[in-house]
Design an enzyme around this catalytic site. Structure first.
Site, PDB file in Angstrom:
ATOM      1  N   LYS B  74       0.859  -1.189   0.000  1.00 49.35           N
ATOM      2  CA  LYS B  74       0.000   0.000   0.000  1.00 49.35           C
ATOM      3  C   LYS B  74       0.892   1.234   0.000  1.00 49.35           C
ATOM      4  O   LYS B  74       1.914   1.255   0.702  1.00 49.35           O
ATOM      5  CB  LYS B  74      -0.882  -0.041   1.256  1.00 49.35           C
ATOM      6  CG  LYS B  74      -1.928   1.056   1.352  1.00 49.35           C
ATOM      7  CD  LYS B  74      -2.753   0.909   2.635  1.00 49.35           C
ATOM      8  CE  LYS B  74      -3.901   1.896   2.703  1.00 49.35           C
ATOM      9  NZ  LYS B  74      -4.704   1.763   3.933  1.00 49.35           N
ATOM     10  N   SER B 149      -9.759   1.451   3.092  1.00 50.87           N
ATOM     11  CA  SER B 149      -8.939   2.278   2.239  1.00 50.87           C
ATOM     12  C   SER B 149      -7.854   1.517   1.463  1.00 50.87           C
ATOM     13  O   SER B 149      -7.336   2.039   0.487  1.00 50.87           O
ATOM     14  CB  SER B 149      -8.263   3.340   3.090  1.00 50.87           C
ATOM     15  OG  SER B 149      -7.346   2.753   3.996  1.00 50.87           O
ATOM     16  N   SER B 173      -9.921  -0.990   7.208  1.00 52.84           N
ATOM     17  CA  SER B 173      -9.314  -0.786   5.885  1.00 52.84           C
ATOM     18  C   SER B 173      -8.538  -1.965   5.304  1.00 52.84           C
ATOM     19  O   SER B 173      -8.105  -1.901   4.158  1.00 52.84           O
ATOM     20  CB  SER B 173      -8.405   0.438   5.901  1.00 52.84           C
ATOM     21  OG  SER B 173      -9.162   1.616   5.950  1.00 52.84           O
TER      22      SER B 173
END
Lengths: 95, 482
Positions: B74, B149, B173
């Protein structure tokens, strides 16, 4: 809790954000709705409850006081918007 | 090769069935072919990956646990020499000058990073639409969101554009995108994995963790990244168990609690049916299922949307246009530089959360918002503590819906916030949680969440592994990406 346009201006000032006049109304609506939503918290009886700041009730751990990092000023300043002679440059503050 | 799980690839590499270079080349080609449809990567680093793969192939003897397998990170994990944007214009020009501890540990284990994945800006969102680089798409239906997210990491793995990936979880997330993309996602206990070099959103809630095809893959990843780090004083100094060895333990006799509050009105009947089927599988493995209560769970989202914005308003004050990141053109003075750099650099949701936080912490409102939210946090945490005195794990859906359409919820912050109803309390308490695929509704994946007591990740991985030995939902690949 309904916020006023003046409230939004004050919050923006605290948060160091510039909110343009044409955005004020939208922020007023959005933030008021969020605050209204979080007022659900009032359903709970929280008298005599200890606030919880952190998932683990632990002590700040300390490490041995010895040098473990080396100076990397050049590497870190390389990514700065503006530097001179090893210092960070900002707009003039004192006339 | 991409139909193999990470654990299978580790074994195949050890047996020299193929080389890391061949494996990485295969994934590089897949990303080049398919990522156009998904927008799951912000920065793709094929040359770096191929270089690392050659090094992995040249290692002999006692190699790292993940030697030669490709992963994706990420874009919230600082990676030395690689752009680390947090999907924000604010950090569009930020080349990280150091590695996050998670990145260092994955490098040491021999994993190969294919690049940095797309996400909601500063990890604030549940759909991965608020990225400065455009919305991420769900490989099961590219008109839908992958969740957020950590949506890029979930989408890329579901489409088999990587063997595993890393996400972060502040309110769901990792777990919610894992559910919406049909993969496995683990949020470790707060403090199990170092947060050093992981760009902060809400520091008392943030925790990094892996996505895998299987619980076994998550065990491999967690094994590599878990542990105390002197660079993060909130990482906990306690031994890391052998998660991989623990997978094969029998789960017979384990007691699993279903919070009655999560199965009342509001839960979609089709999702409830999938969860019920999964419970039957666990029963067949010898688990006992019983009803429990988390009476304060309904207040978790409200408390979260005070605490997380409060922490974010403080954390994001570092973005001032002075030392790194975006600076506005031609500032007229210091104040103008701060305000315009921040207003031009941050997106709408980030600004909303900073402002809510600044308000909740401001003089006169602190007790009514922040302090009250911290007290509710205690109540929620106590609920879980009571639950774990009678059960080994708490089971619920991961998300109230399957993947929703792009733009369906992006105009309404509150509707978006409600996507995290089952996951947020876990972050407030600091507990570990896993999302496991349990089937499909109209071609879209459904996820089940299991939560265990502090530092009992092995219970989740063990249950997940045993469940996945009985089912094949997690092995399904979206047809466009086979």
């Amino acid at each position: 809790m309904a916020l006023s346009t003046e409230d939004i201006r004050n919050i923006a000032k605290l948060a160091k954000l510039q909110i343009n006049a044409d955005e004020l109304e939208q922020y007023k609506q959005d933030l008021s709705r969020i605050l209204e939503f979080v007022e659900q918290m009032n359903q709970a009886d929280v008298d005599n409850i200890e606030p919880m700041a952190h998932p683990q009730d632990m002590m700040q751990s300390l490490r041995v006081d010895e040098v473990i990092e080396s100076d990397q000023r050049e590497k870190f300043q390389h990514i700065a918007p503006a530097t001179q002679d090893g210092l960070y440059l900002v707009p003039k503050v004192i006339e | 090769m991409h139909t193999l799980t990470l654990a299978q690839q580790v074994r195949a590499l050890a047996e020299k069935q193929f080389s890391s270079e061949e494996l990485v080349k295969h994934y590089v080609q897949r990303i080049e072919t398919y990522d156009e449809k998904l927008n799951s990567f912000i920065t793709f680093t094929p040359e770096r990956a191929l270089e690392q793969a050659k090094q992995a192939d040249s290692r002999a003897g006692d190699v790292g646990l993940l030697n030669g397998v490709p992963i994706a990170l990420k874009d919230i994990f600082c990676t030395d020499g690689v752009k680390t944007s947090c999907a924000s214009k604010m950090l569009d020009n930020f080349i990280a000058p150091y590695d996050a501890t998670v990145v260092t540990k994955l490098n040491q284990a021999g994993a190969i990073s294919l690049g940095k994945t797309n996400m909601d800006e500063f990890a604030m969102g549940s759909s991965s639409e608020s990225s400065y680089y455009g919305a991420v798409k769900n490989p099961w239906d590219t008109e839908r969101v992958p969740g957020g997210s950590s949506g890029g990491s979930a989408s890329a793995l579901a489409a088999r554009l990587t063997s595993a990936s890393m996400g972060t979880d502040t309110g769901g997330s990792i777990r919610q995108p894992a559910a919406l993309c049909g993969i496995t996602g683990l949020k470790p206990t707060y403090g199990r994995v170092s947060r050093y070099g992981m760009i902060a959103y809400a520091s008392s809630l943030d925790q990094g963790g892996p996505f895998g095809i299987t619980a076994e893959d998550c065990a491999y990843m967690l094994q590599a990244i878990a542990g105390h780090d002197y660079l993060d004083s909130t990482s906990v100094d306690r031994p890391v168990p052998d998660y991989i060895a623990g997978l094969s333990e029998p789960v017979k006799g384990m007691c699993i609690g279903l919070p009655e509050e999560f199965f009342q009105q509001g839960l979609d009947a089709d999702i409830a049916a999938k969860i019920e089927q999964a419970c039957e599988v666990l029963k067949s493995l010898g688990c006992e299922i019983k009803s429990i209560s988390l009476p304060n769970a309904k207040l978790a989202i409200a408390a979260y949307y005070v605490l997380a914005p409060a922490e974010c308003s403080s954390n994001l004050s570092r973005f001032d246009g002075v030392r790194f990141g975006y600076r506005c053109e031609n500032p007229t003075g210091l104040e103008d530089m701060y305000c315009r750099s921040r207003s031009e650099g941050f997106g709408d949701e980030v600004k909303r959360r900073i402002m809510i936080g600044a308000y909740a912490l401001s003089a006169g409102y602190y007790d009514a918002y922040y302090l009250k939210a911290q007290k509710i946090r205690r109540l929620i945490s106590e609920d879980y503590k009571a639950a774990f005195s009678e059960v080994d794990a708490v089971l619920s859906p991961t998300s109230p819906t399957t993947a929703f359409k792009v733009n369906e919820k992006s105009d309404d912050p509150i509707t978006m916030y409600l996507s995290d109803i089952y996951t947020i309390g876990v972050n407030l308490a600091g507990l570990p949680g896993i999302s496991l695929p349990v089937g499909f509704l109209q071609g879209l994946p459904v996820g089940m969440q299991l939560v265990s007591n502090y530092f009992e990740e092995q219970t989740l991985l063990n249950l997940g592994h045993q469940y996945q030995k009985q089912t094949d939902h997690h092995l399904q690949i979206p047809s466009e990406f086979e």
